[in-house]
Design an enzyme around this catalytic site. Structure first.
Site, PDB file in Angstrom:
ATOM      1  N   VAL A  14      52.390  44.295  48.879  1.00  0.00           N
ATOM      2  CA  VAL A  14      53.233  43.850  47.763  1.00  0.00           C
ATOM      3  C   VAL A  14      54.544  44.629  47.732  1.00  0.00           C
ATOM      4  O   VAL A  14      55.625  44.047  47.580  1.00  0.00           O
ATOM      5  CB  VAL A  14      52.482  43.959  46.416  1.00  0.00           C
ATOM      6  N   LYS A 104      45.863  44.473  38.595  1.00  0.00           N
ATOM      7  CA  LYS A 104      44.879  43.769  37.740  1.00  0.00           C
ATOM      8  C   LYS A 104      43.713  44.662  37.363  1.00  0.00           C
ATOM      9  O   LYS A 104      43.202  44.580  36.249  1.00  0.00           O
ATOM     10  CB  LYS A 104      44.365  42.512  38.417  1.00  0.00           C
ATOM     11  N   GLU A 189      38.317  41.034  52.819  1.00  0.00           N
ATOM     12  CA  GLU A 189      38.334  42.445  53.195  1.00  0.00           C
ATOM     13  C   GLU A 189      37.031  42.830  53.896  1.00  0.00           C
ATOM     14  O   GLU A 189      36.033  42.123  53.809  1.00  0.00           O
ATOM     15  CB  GLU A 189      38.533  43.294  51.939  1.00  0.00           C
ATOM     16  N   ASP A 200      36.972  40.280  41.151  1.00  0.00           N
ATOM     17  CA  ASP A 200      38.426  40.119  41.160  1.00  0.00           C
ATOM     18  C   ASP A 200      38.838  39.023  40.180  1.00  0.00           C
ATOM     19  O   ASP A 200      39.751  39.209  39.367  1.00  0.00           O
ATOM     20  CB  ASP A 200      38.879  39.774  42.590  1.00  0.00           C
ATOM     21  N   LYS A 204      41.058  39.235  36.474  1.00  0.00           N
ATOM     22  CA  LYS A 204      42.194  38.377  36.120  1.00  0.00           C
ATOM     23  C   LYS A 204      41.887  37.575  34.859  1.00  0.00           C
ATOM     24  O   LYS A 204      42.744  37.393  33.997  1.00  0.00           O
ATOM     25  CB  LYS A 204      42.510  37.440  37.282  1.00  0.00           C
TER      26      LYS A 204
END
Lengths: 427, 427
Positions: A14, A104, A189, A200, A204
């Site tokens: 990112v 997050k 991953e 995950d 969120k």
């Protein structure tokens, strides 16, 4: 022209995207903000590691070079993880800096604490990139849909599981095989548990729910179930039912409280989220004024996530310019009760292996009827030697009814196995 | 707590929706803004007419009761049309009021003038509701996607034509019949020309293009073509080509300038906009960082449009509170050239009636080849007595090539008629 100095914590996927966008679109960004945004310093673990991005910024391995630099206006946290990110963000705020983050994990647990500190010190804390990559769902819920009472948020918000389920459906392959391939391609991953177990998506969803319903929801409040038990058979049956399987993140504001859950779900192919394939994300929202609305785009990746981070940087820059930081902070003015999964009312897909003998289906129907469970669809197929597979699609029921029915079904001698139970979500 | 007084110009469909939302969701809106928003006055043509909405506001038929009321902070213009709306908005701004409007006609022609005055007087002019009802596409382009250079905006942004084309496709009926029904149901106006001729979509596209490309585009810059020549036959052939017909609003930033056009287009069923049916709108955007993204929802109606107006009121209220009105004004810092339709490069669907004789198709292929036009698909069907219908789908070509080919095709004695020519847009 105003000069805005930024410091970036982290130079992974990112962080590199953020630098690339700020560099490549510098002229447009200056025109859009009336400010020149300068990347002053970037925090990395090892300043000797060769980097694919370059610029006039300084690399440092000392957080305080950024956090305590009086020239830096905006700290951009793109390291991920709870610590030391939380400590760094708190320190940045206390040092009077605005913060943009893509984190997050942190927001889903400590969002409230961070937003409270931001308000206290009068600075911005923006976090659009923490949910669904570039899709501007947080701005939509906080601002563009602010006229609405939101009743429902349903999202496909985890790219890894969506890639796996899409590939399983398109290629008729089994879970383990597709997961292995996804790991090789970098879509999953090495330890895929955070994605495939639904955590995950749950993080969120906690963030989205807090904003949509103005009531604090953390990851611990989300009912979570992953995709690892979904087989090629289930996907084939879903297809026979003119449906598909997605990992859905569902948040509903109902009369008896908030229903917040992440789990694989069978949805009709006509459902707005059914066509969201591969690494795409989409979030479907119902508000009392706007009705149904949906936001679609790439949910991850260097540039899409960077798009959200840089758009936040631009907005914070405008706020600095107009001296209006900290205008929108935590808006959790409600304290809504959370529903337990016992009180979720959904349809179920139930796949059973039974002896292929007369009256088995009739007996099963009676056992389900005793728990007040009736069916919308039934598929029965002969399987091998005197066995059959039965797939039942129930009408909406409570978990208690499901448990009661499954207990008596399991005790019935003609039932060899309950192979899978998956929630079904209609339109 | 801050008290914000608003005056509303117009009490039609949208005005009633605005009042309903502000009343119904008053408590949430107060919590979200830390302000109490009070509707003080509403301008109507005739204060005697019975109304379906009520409240503590005063009805007036004198614009200056609102425009010159020093207590009023925000003027909400939901009358529509160019005049007197333009004069009222300019007066409101000069009187130091912020303005929220849903007026696409006005913005598409005088957006720049109004935004300049707003900047001059330091007030907000918000207009989210002017395009695509409740869908927050303007906020997305101005803020959430601000990190991006936008290359493409493609929308289904006119509900009336989308309702007509969807009904024609689903029911195999012809244009006039479905239009008549749409008028009875209130989905099309008595004079439907603004919708069916593509002007409504062109106005919205002018507004979207100006914001997306930071370059002024007015309705006069849009190449416009309506849907009235689309027949049930065309829709049936599109379906054979695994495609459908939509009125598309297309804006592209290309090397040689801006390509801005509204016209019926054949699109593959796999196109993201193909499944947008009935009265729904959707806008598909490509940005260099975010990639492909799409926004979907109701494009019209009292409450969806009211959702956008009230969300704008909320945002302006926050800006008043933080003394940061006029932060984002006109951002047309580019002056990009506009492409002429001669330079649009698209595929075409061409439907011809010919004599059903040997070598006709071969001769046609040669005539097209002379203009350098080749085909992606061909359908030929016998029609009645020694006639045939031929549908050709070309590869992408310029309009000049199309004209040249059509001239020689029309001059060919075996060609009885060129029944229709429609642009084809791939994925």
């Amino acid at each position: 022209m105003q000069e805005i100095q930024i410091g970036i914590l982290g130079l992974g996927t990112v962080g590199s995207g953020v630098i690339q966008i700020l560099t490549q679109n510098a002229e447009d960004i200056t025109n859009r903000t009336n400010s020149h945004i300068n990347i002053k310093k970037v925090l990395v673990r090892d300043i000797q590691t060769p980097r694919s991005v370059s610029g006039s910024f300084t690399l440092t391995d000392k957080p305080k070079d950024i956090l305590e630099d009086p020239d830096i206006d905006i700290v951009v946290e793109v390291m991920g993880g709870i610590e030391p990110a939380r400590t760094y963000i708190l320190e940045a705020l206390h040092q009077g800096k605005n913060v943009v983050t893509a984190n997050k994990d942190l927001l889903a647990l400590y969002g409230h604490e961070l937003l409270d500190v931001a308000k206290e010190v009068g600075k911005d804390l923006y976090f659009e990139a923490s949910v669904a990559g570039g899709i501007p769902i947080i701005a939509a819920l906080k601002q563009s849909l602010a006229a609405n009472r939101i009743s429902t948020v349903v999202g496909v918000i985890n790219g890894t599981t969506n890639y796996i389920l899409t590939a399983m459906a398109e290629q008729g392959r089994d879970y383990d095989e597709v997961l292995g391939e996804a790991q090789k391609l970098g879509y999953a991953e090495a330890d895929p548990s955070s994605d495939v177990d639904g955590l995950d998506a749950a993080r969120k969803l906690a963030i989205l729910s807090s904003i949509a319903f103005n009531s604090r929801v953390t990851i611990n409040d989300v009912h979570v179930d992953g995709i690892s038990r979904i087989t090629a058979d289930d996907i084939a049956y879903a297809s026979e039912l003119n449906s598909c399987i997605k990992l859905l993140a569902i948040a509903k504001h109902q009369q008896d409280g908030l229903e917040i859950r992440v789990h694989p779900a069978i949805i009709p192919k006509s459902h707005p989220l059914a066509s969201v394939g591969g690494v795409y994300n989409a979030i479907y929202v119902i508000g009392d004024a706007i009705g149904e609305t949906m936001f679609f785009g790439r949910g991850a990746g260097s540039l899409p996530t960077g798009s959200a981070v840089v758009s936040d940087i631009i907005q914070v820059t405008r706020n600095i310019e107009s001296k209006s930081t900290a205008t929108i902070n935590c808006t959790c003015y409600n304290d809504l009760p959370l529903k337990k999964s016992d009180n979720f009312n959904t349809a179920f897909y139930i796949r059973l292996r039974v002896k292929d003998e007369p009256r088995v289906l009739a007996t099963l129907a009676l056992l389900f009827a005793e728990a007040n469970v009736s069916f919308a669809s039934i598929i029965q197929k002969q399987k091998g030697n005197k066995e059959a597979e039965i797939v039942l699609l129930t009408h909406p029921i409570y978990e208690g009814q499901l448990r009661e029915a499954l207990e008596s079904v399991k005790a019935y001698s003609k039932v060899l196995a309950v192979n899978n139970v998956i929630r079904f979500e209609g339109n």
